[in-house]
Design a protein around this motif. Structure first.
Motif, PDB file in Angstrom:
ATOM      1  N   TYR A 205       6.060  -7.230  -4.664  1.00  0.00           N
ATOM      2  CA  TYR A 205       4.920  -6.642  -3.957  1.00  0.00           C
ATOM      3  C   TYR A 205       4.369  -7.640  -2.942  1.00  0.00           C
ATOM      4  O   TYR A 205       4.073  -7.292  -1.790  1.00  0.00           O
ATOM      5  CB  TYR A 205       3.847  -6.233  -4.947  1.00  0.00           C
ATOM      6  N   SER A 206       4.257  -8.887  -3.363  1.00  0.00           N
ATOM      7  CA  SER A 206       3.787  -9.938  -2.455  1.00  0.00           C
ATOM      8  C   SER A 206       4.759 -10.125  -1.288  1.00  0.00           C
ATOM      9  O   SER A 206       4.347 -10.277  -0.128  1.00  0.00           O
ATOM     10  CB  SER A 206       3.631 -11.249  -3.236  1.00  0.00           C
ATOM     11  N   ALA A 207       6.058 -10.108  -1.602  1.00  0.00           N
ATOM     12  CA  ALA A 207       7.072 -10.273  -0.552  1.00  0.00           C
ATOM     13  C   ALA A 207       7.014  -9.126   0.448  1.00  0.00           C
ATOM     14  O   ALA A 207       7.199  -9.327   1.655  1.00  0.00           O
ATOM     15  CB  ALA A 207       8.460 -10.358  -1.181  1.00  0.00           C
ATOM     16  N   ARG A 208       6.735  -7.912  -0.034  1.00  0.00           N
ATOM     17  CA  ARG A 208       6.642  -6.761   0.874  1.00  0.00           C
ATOM     18  C   ARG A 208       5.485  -6.924   1.847  1.00  0.00           C
ATOM     19  O   ARG A 208       5.595  -6.561   3.023  1.00  0.00           O
ATOM     20  CB  ARG A 208       6.459  -5.473   0.065  1.00  0.00           C
ATOM     21  N   LEU A 209       4.368  -7.445   1.350  1.00  0.00           N
ATOM     22  CA  LEU A 209       3.218  -7.646   2.231  1.00  0.00           C
ATOM     23  C   LEU A 209       3.550  -8.652   3.330  1.00  0.00           C
ATOM     24  O   LEU A 209       3.162  -8.469   4.496  1.00  0.00           O
ATOM     25  CB  LEU A 209       2.015  -8.113   1.418  1.00  0.00           C
ATOM     26  N   LEU A 210       4.245  -9.718   2.964  1.00  0.00           N
ATOM     27  CA  LEU A 210       4.643 -10.707   3.957  1.00  0.00           C
ATOM     28  C   LEU A 210       5.644 -10.101   4.939  1.00  0.00           C
ATOM     29  O   LEU A 210       5.566 -10.331   6.155  1.00  0.00           O
ATOM     30  CB  LEU A 210       5.241 -11.926   3.268  1.00  0.00           C
ATOM     31  N   TYR A 211       6.578  -9.339   4.420  1.00  0.00           N
ATOM     32  CA  TYR A 211       7.565  -8.633   5.249  1.00  0.00           C
ATOM     33  C   TYR A 211       6.874  -7.721   6.265  1.00  0.00           C
ATOM     34  O   TYR A 211       7.189  -7.734   7.462  1.00  0.00           O
ATOM     35  CB  TYR A 211       8.480  -7.836   4.318  1.00  0.00           C
ATOM     36  N   GLU A 212       5.917  -6.930   5.794  1.00  0.00           N
ATOM     37  CA  GLU A 212       5.203  -6.020   6.691  1.00  0.00           C
ATOM     38  C   GLU A 212       4.413  -6.789   7.743  1.00  0.00           C
ATOM     39  O   GLU A 212       4.309  -6.363   8.902  1.00  0.00           O
ATOM     40  CB  GLU A 212       4.287  -5.118   5.872  1.00  0.00           C
TER      41      GLU A 212
END
Length: 386
Positions: free
Chosen positions: A289-296
């Motif tokens: 979930y944290s990685a997705r936020l950074l990705y976005e």
């Protein structure tokens, strides 16, 4: 976690392409093991990538959009990589080369597409013996060029290197050369444990003479071109940040796919009630979930800059590089946590979670994701402000 659960696309991505990728994900997953063994994607997969429009999203013949196709390419590659990281890589990296071709003169684009609309642009990195030499009739190309993903299916190859005897060599550090893929000799050198199906073989050019019309100053092709109005932002802004950030799609998708495979493997298993397994799943889900936020955030920074016709400054580019490397580390940690307690019975090549583990490590080793270089550059900028 299913392939459709919590499926949210970046708001700048065109949903039709992302949903179409989801429709193919089962087939791509079914072919992934064979593709890894064959060290290349199947003809059926390439047919689908062209028919679905993914390999042409940034190509010269792609329709112009108000906001650009780049976020759609990255998101589609992320979805594909949940099933097969090599398929996602072919979308994001090799498909992304189309944005280089679209910056070349229209007359040359006509030449690229003279044999039909299905054109695939591979690239290769220069090595110690890669050589360009200017002659009266064109540019002489010699030597070995490395890591040419998709070269077995490519129609064109993009190379770049210095040309010491060129009259503009002092102000043009590197030249971009386009040549027909059939003009090079492919070496069966791609023996990587990860991302095997990308077929990233080295190629050998043996005294090939390329016409002058196929040679361009690399810095001019990749530079900011604000005069190009009425086109996608991928045509106007400096190109390197977009090209080097595209690979976050397959990177994150691979980690998400590993998590999904892990949950599938636990279906109906008594292990699913063990506290350590439950904690492991929760920890990985939180990190994803944290990685997705950074990705976005990475996509948004580049997309917003594009819409605003604004090039990122030096500090913002260092932050971009820093966060790509951090995202890569997070994805590697997610998959490592899932595989480290699988047991001896899972240590076989056919295990799909092990394939995701091999693939995510190979992607994280890419030069645009190297941890030390990214953190060193950013740390120096913090300590010694620009």
């Amino acid at each position: 976690m299913s392939d459709t659960l919590e499926q949210l696309y970046h708001p700048a991505a065109l949903p039709a392409y992302c949903e179409r990728a989801l429709q193919h994900i089962a087939d791509w997953r079914d072919r992934a093991s064979a593709a890894e063994k064959n060290r290349r994607l199947s003809g059926s997969t390439f047919d689908e990538l062209f028919a679905g429009g993914w390999l042409d999203l940034l190509a010269p013949r792609a329709p112009v959009t108000r906001n650009g196709h780049w976020p759609t390419l990255v998101e589609s590659a992320r979805i594909a990589a949940r099933a097969c990281a090599s398929t996602g890589w072919m979308m994001a990296l090799v498909g992304g080369h189309g944005c280089i071709a679209r910056r070349l003169p229209p007359s040359f684009q006509d030449r690229l597409y003279a044999e039909g609309s299905r054109q695939l642009f591979a690239s290769a990195s220069s090595s110690a013996d890669s050589q360009l030499s200017l002659e009266a009739a064109g540019m002489r190309v010699n030597g070995r060029w490395r890591f040419s993903s998709g070269i077995e299916d490519a129609t064109w190859l993009m190379l770049n290197a210095p040309c010491p005897n060129h009259p503009d060599a002092a102000r043009t550090p590197r030249f971009l050369v386009l040549m027909a893929a059939q003009e090079v000799h492919r070496l069966d050198s791609w023996d990587s444990c990860g991302m095997a199906a990308t077929g990233s073989h080295d190629v050998l050019t043996r005294n090939v003479l390329v016409p002058h019309e196929h040679v361009f100053a690399l810095q001019e092709v990749f530079a900011e071109s604000p005069a190009m109005t009425g086109t996608d932002y991928i045509d106007r802004l400096p190109l390197v940040p977009y090209l080097t950030t595209s690979i976050i799609g397959p990177l994150l998708g691979c980690a998400e796919g590993a998590h999904a495979e892990y949950l599938r493997s636990l279906a109906g298993s008594p292990l699913s009630s063990e506290p350590r397994i439950i904690e492991q799943i929760a920890h990985s889900a939180a990190q994803l979930y944290s990685a997705r936020l950074l990705y976005e955030s990475l996509i948004s920074r580049l997309h917003d800059a594009g819409v605003q016709a604004r090039a990122l400054d030096a500090r913002q580019l260092l932050q971009l590089k820093r966060d790509r490397a951090y995202l890569a580390q997070q994805c590697v940690q997610v998959v490592h946590r899932l595989v480290e307690r699988l047991g001896a019975s899972s240590l076989v090549a056919a295990n799909s979670l092990q394939r995701h583990w091999r693939d995510v490590q190979a992607m994280a080793a890419h030069r645009d994701l190297v941890w030390h270089d990214a953190m060193q550059s950013y740390g120096e900028a913090v300590l010694r402000p620009l």
